[in-house]
Design an enzyme around this catalytic site. Structure first.
Site, PDB file in Angstrom:
ATOM      1  N   SER A 219       0.867  -1.185   0.000  1.00 17.63           N
ATOM      2  CA  SER A 219       0.000   0.000   0.000  1.00 17.63           C
ATOM      3  C   SER A 219       0.898   1.228   0.000  1.00 17.63           C
ATOM      4  O   SER A 219       1.754   1.384   0.869  1.00 17.63           O
ATOM      5  CB  SER A 219      -0.955  -0.029   1.196  1.00 17.63           C
ATOM      6  N   GLY A 221      -0.054   4.537   0.049  1.00 12.95           N
ATOM      7  CA  GLY A 221      -0.778   5.754   0.399  1.00 12.95           C
ATOM      8  C   GLY A 221      -1.622   6.241  -0.762  1.00 12.95           C
ATOM      9  O   GLY A 221      -2.337   5.443  -1.393  1.00 12.95           O
ATOM     10  N   GLY A 224      -2.008   4.364  -4.173  1.00 11.95           N
ATOM     11  CA  GLY A 224      -2.762   3.125  -4.308  1.00 11.95           C
ATOM     12  C   GLY A 224      -1.939   1.898  -3.970  1.00 11.95           C
ATOM     13  O   GLY A 224      -1.110   1.930  -3.060  1.00 11.95           O
ATOM     14  N   GLY A 250      -5.683   1.262   5.397  1.00 12.48           N
ATOM     15  CA  GLY A 250      -4.934   0.030   5.114  1.00 12.48           C
ATOM     16  C   GLY A 250      -5.720  -1.208   5.523  1.00 12.48           C
ATOM     17  O   GLY A 250      -5.661  -2.248   4.844  1.00 12.48           O
ATOM     18  N   ASP A 251      -6.466  -1.108   6.615  1.00 13.50           N
ATOM     19  CA  ASP A 251      -7.262  -2.250   7.077  1.00 13.50           C
ATOM     20  C   ASP A 251      -8.402  -2.528   6.095  1.00 13.50           C
ATOM     21  O   ASP A 251      -8.737  -3.697   5.840  1.00 13.50           O
ATOM     22  CB  ASP A 251      -7.819  -1.977   8.479  1.00 13.50           C
TER      23      ASP A 251
END
Lengths: 311, 311
Positions: A219, A221, A224, A250-251
């Protein structure tokens, strides 16, 4: 028995959000508003999975008065609570939000010390839960007392049970976990650099695969996701940078990837879902929630491109 | 029945202390050490009174999981728990201490909303407790839902029951409380200025007496205490400025004054005790505790001087 998605949060948290006009070090502040929610990465992942319609079970540890509050808050939310009770108290996290700017200062308690007996009780429960699981996500930091190879151990047990396993952690637990050959690792840019020593995401995702992960989704930020898998290499990004609170983004990406895995979606669709959920989480007013309408709206506009696989 | 000293803390608190290397706004911090203690001014006063050997009862409100933890932590400490249960959750306060410098950033939750029924239950309990009390201290801020004249009401009831009453609060509750003629008010310099409009402590203590307080003891930080009473006017100060954490120093002064009142000590001895307890609290390593050895050592060296009574 319906087979479920299992998420593991060894260091669950009672997340407190305090709103203050502006945080000034060494001053006294009246908190205007207090919010409490059940937290920890795997709990967040499970809530998004449940919202997507998946039967979801959460496990990990909970204890003390803060653990009791966490379980009370979790009960009406969808995921089934299979947390293992411990003597120590579940940690609190405090997010202090400046009301004017939305900037957040984070204070994270370390978490309870887990005894060898509590770890053994967890392993026993985890083995039973794996038998009913379609996939498992191992998420977040380890509480004190749990050995750095804990995730590696949980990955080996999942693989032995034939359950696909996703790993989302950092530092030494990530390094040792990746070596235990998880189906998917989801580091962010910093975690990936720490694991591989490389600041070049493309080089680093390939290196992380060589270290043992079957697939790696980094990831990045607002840029993408970058995915390296046996089936190919893709980058997926939202059409515009989402403005808002990145807590839990992120989760939500993990939930998108895991739901796509159990639904056997092709990689581009998994990645589009993960990016749309992540952006819809940034856009939601409450930290760690996702905006379902924004998700539906964003999904068709996610740009997924195939990249050359040579690293 | 042994007659006790009663302290009232309407807005009790579960006090958390977080140690971090240095607090940086808008950054994320791992808290290295978490301490929890039962808090609120009247609870602190009662702990010092109990340590001085007085039978002490605490009342006020406690509720929710944080209230249950507060009561558990209070149970072994000496004061008898007569807190009135409420539906809302007792507030938390978070003191974030920079380990390098000892500088503290304070975050205070507002407290639970008290319903009219809960206030009525408190008044009924307070009336019963007054019958066994030698003195009562009314301490700290009011929780949401309690009217600004609450302390005035409690002072009138104590006076009607013939129980000497000490008031330690601020703002409108102090202004209205002083008008109800407490035996003793203990404002700090800022509270005194807010009450009287005067920055001159000598002028201000006399003004506060004219507003209704029988005696006024102003705490002037490192300059000690200034006392105006029908019996005279005194200033009491420690021989040297105490280095340490001033949290709870004012509460220890209240305990010294109240114990001196029930023991019918002459004013100079009451003030010497209050100043020595206050300095011994600044010197103690744990916030809000006092160092008993330092107290015994400091007590003979406290300088109490009579001042001219003309204001």
């Amino acid at each position: 028995m319906t087979r479920v998605i299992l998420t593991v949060t060894l260091n669950t948290a009672l997340d407190l959000t305090y709103r203050v006009p502006a945080l000034t070090p060494h001053a006294s502040h009246r908190v205007s508003d207090v919010a409490e929610r059940p937290g920890g990465k795997g709990i967040n992942v499970a809530r998004v999975l449940a919202a997507l319609g998946h039967d979801t079970v959460v496990t990990g540890f909970a204890g003390g008065p803060s653990g009791a509050v966490l379980r009370d808050l979790l009960a009406p939310l969808g995921p089934v609570d299979a947390l293992v009770p411990v003597t120590g108290a579940t940690r609190r996290t405090v997010a202090v939000v400046d009301t004017a700017t939305g900037d957040t200062t984070q204070l994270n308690e370390p978490g309870p010390v887990i005894t060898p007996g509590e770890w053994a009780a967890f392993l026993s429960s985890y083995g039973r839960l794996l038998r009913g699981a379609r996939a498992v996500a191992l998420c977040g930091s380890l509480p004190p007392g749990v050995h750095a190879g804990a995730y590696a151990e949980l990955i080996r047990r999942a693989r032995a049970a034939g359950v696909p396993v996703l790993l989302d952690t950092s530092g030494e637990p990530l390094r040792r976990g990746v070596a235990a050959r998880p189906d998917l690792a989801k580091p962010n840019a910093d975690e990936l650099t720490q694991l591989t020593g490389s600041r070049d995401p493309l080089r680093a995702v390939h290196d992380a695969r060589r270290r043992g992960a079957r697939a790696v989704v980094a990831s990045l930020g607002p840029d993408g996701l970058l995915a390296a898998a046996p089936e190919g290499l893709w980058q997926a990004a939202p059409p515009a940078r989402a403005q808002g609170n990145p807590t839990g983004a992120g989760d939500s990406a993990v939930a998108g990837l895991l739901s796509g895995l159990v639904e056997q979606l092709p990689w581009p669709q998994r990645l589009a879902r993960a990016v749309a959920l992540s952006a819809a989480t940034v856009l939601a007013p409450a930290a760690g929630e996702f905006d379902a309408a924004a998700y539906e709206e964003l999904l068709p506009g996610i740009d997924v491109t195939t990249r050359a696989t040579a690293a």
